[in-house]
Write an enzyme that holds these catalytic residues in place. Structure first.
Site, PDB file in Angstrom:
ATOM      1  N   GLU A   1     108.429 -11.181 -69.547  1.00 28.16           N
ATOM      2  CA  GLU A   1     108.385  -9.761 -69.937  1.00 28.16           C
ATOM      3  C   GLU A   1     108.817  -9.591 -71.396  1.00 28.16           C
ATOM      4  OE1 GLU A   1     108.833  -6.766 -66.492  1.00 28.16           O
ATOM      5  OE2 GLU A   1     110.448  -8.191 -66.206  1.00 28.16           O
TER       6      GLU A   1
ATOM      7  N   GLU B   1     108.081 -11.860 -59.471  1.00 30.93           N
ATOM      8  CA  GLU B   1     108.962 -10.878 -58.820  1.00 30.93           C
ATOM      9  C   GLU B   1     108.491 -10.471 -57.426  1.00 30.93           C
ATOM     10  OE1 GLU B   1     108.341 -11.060 -61.972  1.00 30.93           O
ATOM     11  OE2 GLU B   1     110.034 -10.367 -63.173  1.00 30.93           O
TER      12      GLU B   1
END
Lengths: 244, 225
Positions: free
Chosen positions: A124, A144
């Site tokens: 990210e 995730e």
């Protein structure tokens, strides 16, 4: 310049080099986020550097956060209303996301120099950069969903912006890890080079952009990259740009 | 017919076959109205063959909107070459798989007959999609070109495409809770609805809200164990 325990920061010929420095896995834990926020808000946003490279010390860029620690930092401070929807967000999380978004919003070129694993919040952070240069053998992914939740630091939006909605949704759902060849083919990696040359090319790309007329515009990063590849005589053409 | 009649045994996966009759389209809208997040995990729309390229009528527009905004994951299974409504429905879905011999003809549109296709196509293509979408209108694209554009998730290369479809569905659905699936669909539905060109702060807020909610639920679940 303040010293941090999980980040190394230096400036080389007016290019800032930020290294996630918690080898071997360069986890993005609570201390990293606190230090990253301080560096981003109190130094990088005010700096006169011509570009920023984000990289990792040692073999890996970053393996992301430790799930248990991340959940413990977020969950107790999230307030849900009677219908089970989020009513209040944890201040710690909001600050960290703001720091990530501030990096993306910088008016100077931001390039991620990636080697080894670049996973979860590590990816990210790399997605907040305006370009990603990957060494051979790098592995990228947002796993995730396999742990029961979503990427939360702009990862889903940056995936959608860079890969298009269908691929972004597929990879968010599956949590799939991508090798560097596939990452390059779909547009997640912009340049692939031998491992040892990742940082060198990141600095050179920024220096190449700095001498272009008209000031830096992150929206035309693909054009800067094409021009840079021609100058370096690196023959690379992302397949997703061939049709239109 | 490439698609066999063998029923894919996956819980929560609904199959709908697109047919070009007013009555069938109205029935499809009714079925979609009854599909809700939680009970259903994915809707697979089978698009096989040509459909009229004429201007969309109200029923067709309603069907496209129903699919585009559905709070359940949608996957277009493009098993034959298609035009008109077939292309519109395919692009309205979240995910797309295409048979290697199939093609997608993107309609040639102007302001008078575009019921939102160009915007949907642009958003599907990503941050620089608006410009690309304009250049693609009117083009007939084969499966390889669609994959390069990242408009399809994969090409199905074998005769028994159900096996490949099943493998893809398992990859994205297995082990995912109802909450997680619904949240990911909600997140991307916001991106579809608002577009990727503007509203960045709003879109990031949607992701934050859903991330924190799921993190709390996961934390509670782990605490119970």
């Amino acid at each position: 310049m303040k010293k941090y325990s999980t980040i190394e920061y230096e400036e080389l010929r007016k290019v800032g080099i930020l290294s996630i420095n918690d080898p071997p896995s360069n986890r993005t834990g609570k201390i990293f986020f606190t230090e990253f926020y301080d560096l981003a808000i109190n130094h990088l946003s005010l700096s006169d550097i011509s570009g920023l490279v984000i990289t990792g010390t040692g073999r890996h860029f970053s393996c992301g956060a430790e799930i248990g620690e991340l959940l413990a930092c977020v969950a107790p401070f999230t307030v849900l209303d009677s219908s089970g929807e989020t009513a209040a967000l944890p201040a710690w999380y909001v600050e960290n996301k703001a720091a990530f978004c501030m990096i993306h919003a910088l008016k100077i070129p931001v390039v991620a120099a990636i080697n080894g694993l670049c996973i979860g919040s590590g990816l990210e952070l790399a997605l907040c950069a305006h370009a990603r240069i990957c060494g051979k053998g790098s592995v990228l992914g947002l796993p995730e969903s396999t742990f029961g939740f979503l990427p939360g630091l702009a990862g889903t939006l940056r995936y959608a912006e860079l890969l298009g909605l269908a691929k972004a949704m597929e990879f968010t759902l599956s949590g799939e890890m991508l090798g560097v060849e596939e990452a390059f083919a779909i547009g997640l990696a912009d340049i692939t080079v031998p491992k040892a040359m990742v940082l060198e090319h990141a600095v050179k790309l920024i220096e190449h952009i700095a001498i272009q007329p008209g000031g830096y515009k992150k929206e035309i990063m693909p054009r800067y990259i094409s021009a840079y590849l021609s100058v370096c005589d690196l023959q690379q053409k992302p397949t997703h740009q061939e049709v239109v | 017919m490439v698609f066999s009649n063998r029923v894919l045994a996956m819980e929560g996966v609904v199959f709908l076959e697109l047919q070009d009759s007013e009555c069938a389209l109205k029935q499809m809208i009714k079925v979609l109205e009854k599909i809700h997040a939680g009970k259903n995990r994915c809707v697979v729309v089978i698009v096989d063959g040509c459909f009229s390229a004429a201007d969309m009528n109200d029923t067709q527009k309603m069907l496209i909107d129903s699919i585009y905004c559905l709070p359940v994951l949608t996957l277009a299974m493009i098993s034959g070459s298609c035009t008109g409504l077939g292309s519109e429905i395919s692009i309205a879905c979240d995910l797309r798989l295409i048979h290697h011999q199939a093609r997608l003809s993107l309609p040639r549109l102007d302001e008078s007959n575009d019921s939102g296709f160009k915007r949907r196509l642009g958003t599907a293509l990503g941050i620089d999609g608006e410009e690309k979408a304009g250049a693609l209108l009117g083009m007939m694209l084969d499966s390889e070109a669609l994959l390069r554009l990242r408009l399809v998730n994969g090409i199905l290369k074998f005769d028994d495409i159900q096996v490949e479809l099943e493998a893809f569905l398992r990859k994205i659905l297995n082990g995912k809770s109802e909450d997680l699936l619904a949240s990911i669909v909600e997140c991307f539905n916001h991106y579809k609805k608002l577009g990727l060109q503007n509203n960045r702060t709003v879109l990031l807020g949607v992701e934050s809200r859903l991330f924190c909610r799921l993190a709390k639920l996961e934390f509670q679940k782990r605490s119970c164990i």
